[in-house]
Design an enzyme around this catalytic site. Structure first.
Site: not given
Ligand code: DGT
Ligand code: MG
Length: 388
Positions: A204, A206, A312
């Site tokens: 996704d 963010d 997000d």
């Molecule tokens: P991806 O799978 O390529 O999108 O990898 P990321 O690292 O972007 O993972 P993602 O999009 O699920 O989440 C981004 C960061 O935001 C993650 O490392 C931790 C944080 N995060 C995600 N959801 C929540 C939440 O509900 N609450 C809090 N405090 N942090 C969150």
């Molecule tokens: Mg992400």
């Protein structure tokens, strides 16, 4: 052949937030197997086992070269018996029999397919599997009631299971930027999550939105969402309200790790037109024109000139911005390890909103990530080195 005495042992600090972990991974074969077992544990709601495998994988990711023998692992933190068995199997046989059999198992395959639907978590997938639903077709034929998120997830299943490229993340950044400055001049938007860590693809995109004047960010999210909706960019959105100030959890102790910023889970419609209008220096050709990949042909319409992308959005007041930025940049394990370090080593509570010193009973202010690391007594680790 090196003798025991000559084996150079790696030295790795025990918390992932004390280490610099870039995207360069010299032990991908080992960490892929451990990640698969971690994922399987998480999908089976065995969180503790999942974290143990993730921590073990993170230690191997931090090593400067490939592991070739078990003796090299002596003294390394976070490697439990189970993870060591998996590593030994791979070093001796080229693959982990446990990871392979997990990957082939009907249950794992079904959990992957079902949780691949946006809005479907491990609990729902498990319930469906127990009712004999193992795939998308069976789900559609079952007559299960799906909520709005799940319906959108099913509708855009293929797109949402395609990785998002950095180039597409940049196109979406530009759209969100347009939305934000149109509805509130002076508001600021930052790319967070994996793309801020320098990843080239993600599941996704963010974003964190704020305004340099405290309070001006109130009411911003609905306006941004309306703007995006009016321009036809949203296929789905669900906004959740900020409840941090109303919460009765007490200082620094939110009832869960879910945080309380105003947040919007959305599915963007990214058109070829938008992809073309955004120029990227890194993909620009000599004549200044950007090469655009041919869109995936759609089996129903022949050619689909857009794709769905999960986006997000998070809005934070400026006073909490540094904490939100640190908390939303990830990786997930890096975040977990920061909170564990804060609690176990410093008697502090860290969240995406604040840092509370439990002994002095005060909140520690910070306007940058660097200050938060300093409060925690940690060396600053830049986003590109938080890829644990
Ligand atoms: P991806 O799978 O390529 O999108 O990898 P990321 O690292 O972007 O993972 P993602 O999009 O699920 O989440 C981004 C960061 O935001 C993650 O490392 C931790 C944080 N995060 C995600 N959801 C929540 C939440 O509900 N609450 C809090 N405090 N942090 C969150
Ligand atoms: Mg992400």
């Amino acid at each position: 052949q090196t003798s025991e005495a000559e084996v150079v042992v790696f030295s790795v600090p025990s918390y992932a937030c004390q280490r610099r972990t870039t995207l360069e991974n010299h032990n991908a074969v080992l960490t892929d197997a451990l990640a698969l077992l971690a994922e399987n544990a998480e999908l089976s709601e065995e969180e503790g086992r999942g974290v143990a495998f993730r921590r073990a994988a993170a230690v191997l990711k931090a090593l400067p070269r490939p592991v070739t023998s078990m003796t090299e692992l002596r003294g390394l933190p976070c490697l439990g018996d189970h993870s060591l068995r998996v590593i030994k199997d791979i070093l001796e046989n080229g693959a982990s029999s446990e990871a392979e059999s997990t990957k082939q198992s009907e249950r794992y395959k079904a959990l992957k397919v079902l949780t691949g639907i946006f809005g479907v978590g491990a609990k729902t997938a498990d319930r469906w599997i127990r009712e004999g639903i193992l795939g998308l077709q069976q789900l559609q034929e079952s007559g299960q009631t799906l909520n709005r998120a799940q319906q959108a997830g099913l509708e855009h299943y293929d797109d949402l299971n395609q990785p998002v490229t950095k180039a597409d993340a940049d196109v979406i950044s530009e759209i969100v930027e347009r939305a934000v400055v149109s509805v509130l001049p002076g508001a600021q938007m930052t790319l967070i999550g994996g793309f801020r860590r320098g990843k080239l693809s993600g599941h996704d995109v963010d974003f964190l939105i704020t305004h340099p004047e405290e309070g001006r960010e109130v009411g911003l999210m609905p306006k941004v969402v309306s703007w995006l909706e009016s321009q036809g960019f949203l296929l789905y959105q669900k906004t959740t309200r900020n409840s941090y100030l109303e919460s009765k959890d007490g200082p620094g102790r939110p009832s869960s790790n879910m945080d309380r910023f105003e947040r919007c889970f959305s599915i963007f419609k990214l058109t070829e037109k938008e992809r073309r209008r955004t120029k990227h220096p890194e993909t620009a050709t000599e004549n200044g024109l950007r090469t655009v990949s041919t869109p995936e042909p759609d089996p129903h319409t022949g050619h689909k000139l857009w794709r769905a992308v999960r986006v997000d959005l998070v809005v934070s007041p400026i006073s909490q911005f540094a904490f939100a930025l640190l908390g939303w940049t990830g990786s997930k394990l890096f975040e977990r390890e920061l909170r564990r370090w804060a609690g176990h080593e410093r008697n502090m509570s860290l969240s995406s909103h604040a840092l509370y010193d439990n002994k002095q009973r005060i909140y520690l202010r910070a306007t940058s990530e660097e200050e938060i690391f300093a409060h925690l007594g940690l060396e600053f680790i830049p986003p590109s080195e938080r890829n644990t």
